[in-house]
Design a protein around this motif. Structure first.
Motif: not given
Length: 330
Positions: A5-20, A122-132
């Motif tokens: 859920s955390i990943f979905h939450h931060i992913l949505f914040l970065k991509h403000p478009s609506l779902s397909d 958020l972007f200082r996170s090792p996980l987010v940096s790895f996934l970018y």
């Protein structure tokens, strides 16, 4: 909150478009607008293409005085990170930390710590940096981003007046575009700059795995976009990919970019628009309520911001929520 859920939450914040699957998703449209925002025409003689190449002049982020360098000559990863830098005015020393040169105001502090807004942290996170570059950035196409290769080509067209000069890729993240700029051979010097330590480490890992980039004139620098460590008028080009909406103060950042650009220098940025003229009213309202951790602007606001900071010759390309804009230093 579960990790998924955390990943979905931060992913949505970065991509403000609506779902397909959204019935009110904006249709695919691409338009280009080019218009001057000042009555002052940019003199072709201001082009930096034929200007003499000079060393990148790193400056103290506290007082902006040029730093004195001690160490091997050259502008590449091994040379920069075996060097030390000192400000004669502030008497503060700066050096490499791991694999990047730390030119933040807080460099070297032992007890003091400082937290940035959530969007920055958020972007200082090792996980987010790895996934970018391993899935995160690829989702930008949902909002209209044409993809890194096409975005690079578009930026290169805008940067033609700056060929042969110094390019700073601010908020470079994992260095996706920094590496492209360095490999192109178009610029005498490229600086990959970000506030996130982990993004810069990821950038170094990508560089280390590519023998064609390691010897190029490329440096990794940790710095704050609102306190850029360069002398005024010393940079030919500034690139900011998918970054403006993440800056705590876009006005401070754009003003700093204007300060460091040479006359005729070019600033190119991409970001997510809050909405466009074709966005339905219900979607505008939704985005205004939900997307509060970032500064999503309209195209009119971006143009107004750049103009108010003294930049001219605004032009843009828009596709859905994606915008690439370009301005120049008079």
């Amino acid at each position: 909150m579960a990790s998924s859920s955390i990943f979905h939450h931060i992913l949505f914040l970065k991509h403000p478009s609506l779902s397909d699957n959204s019935p009110v998703r904006s249709p695919l449209r691409f338009r280009s607008t080019i218009r001057a925002t000042s009555s002052i025409a940019l003199d072709p003689g201001l082009s930096t293409k034929n200007s003499p190449v000079s060393e990148v002049e790193f400056s103290c982020p506290i007082c902006y005085e040029p730093l004195i360098r001690k160490g091997p000559s050259g502008f590449n990863l091994p040379a920069i990170y075996r060097s030390g830098f000192i400000c004669n005015k502030c008497n503060k020393a700066y050096s490499s930390k791991d694999i990047y040169l730390d030119l933040t105001v807080t460099a070297g502090t032992k007890e003091y710590t400082e937290s940035k807004p959530q969007g920055t942290e958020l972007f200082r996170s090792p996980l987010v940096s790895f996934l970018y570059e391993r899935g995160w950035r690829q989702n930008f196409n949902r909002s209209g981003f044409p993809g890194p290769d096409e975005e690079f080509k578009m930026a290169q067209e805008y940067f033609k007046p700056a060929e042969g000069g110094v390019l700073v890729d601010v908020s470079c993240g994992s260095g996706l575009f920094s590496r492209k700029f360095a490999k192109s051979g178009t610029y005498a010097r490229v600086v990959a700059l970000d506030f996130s330590e982990n993004m810069l480490r990821q950038c170094y890992d990508f560089i280390r795995s590519d023998d064609t980039i390691l010897p190029t004139n490329l440096a990794l620098v940790r710095a704050d976009v609102s306190r850029l460590p360069f002398s005024s008028g010393s940079v030919d080009a500034v690139h900011a990919g998918a970054a403006l909406h993440c800056w705590p103060s876009p006005s401070n950042a754009v003003a700093e970019i204007n300060r460091i650009l040479r006359s005729g220098g070019v600033f190119v940025g991409t970001t997510f628009l809050r909405y466009t003229s074709s966005t339905p009213a219900i979607v505008r309202s939704l985005r205004g309520r939900v997307l509060q951790n970032y500064t999503y602007l309209t195209e009119e606001e971006i143009e107004d911001l750049c103009t108010s900071c003294g930049l001219i010759n605004y032009s843009s390309k828009v596709r859905q929520a994606f915008i690439m804009f370009s301005v120049q230093k008079p």
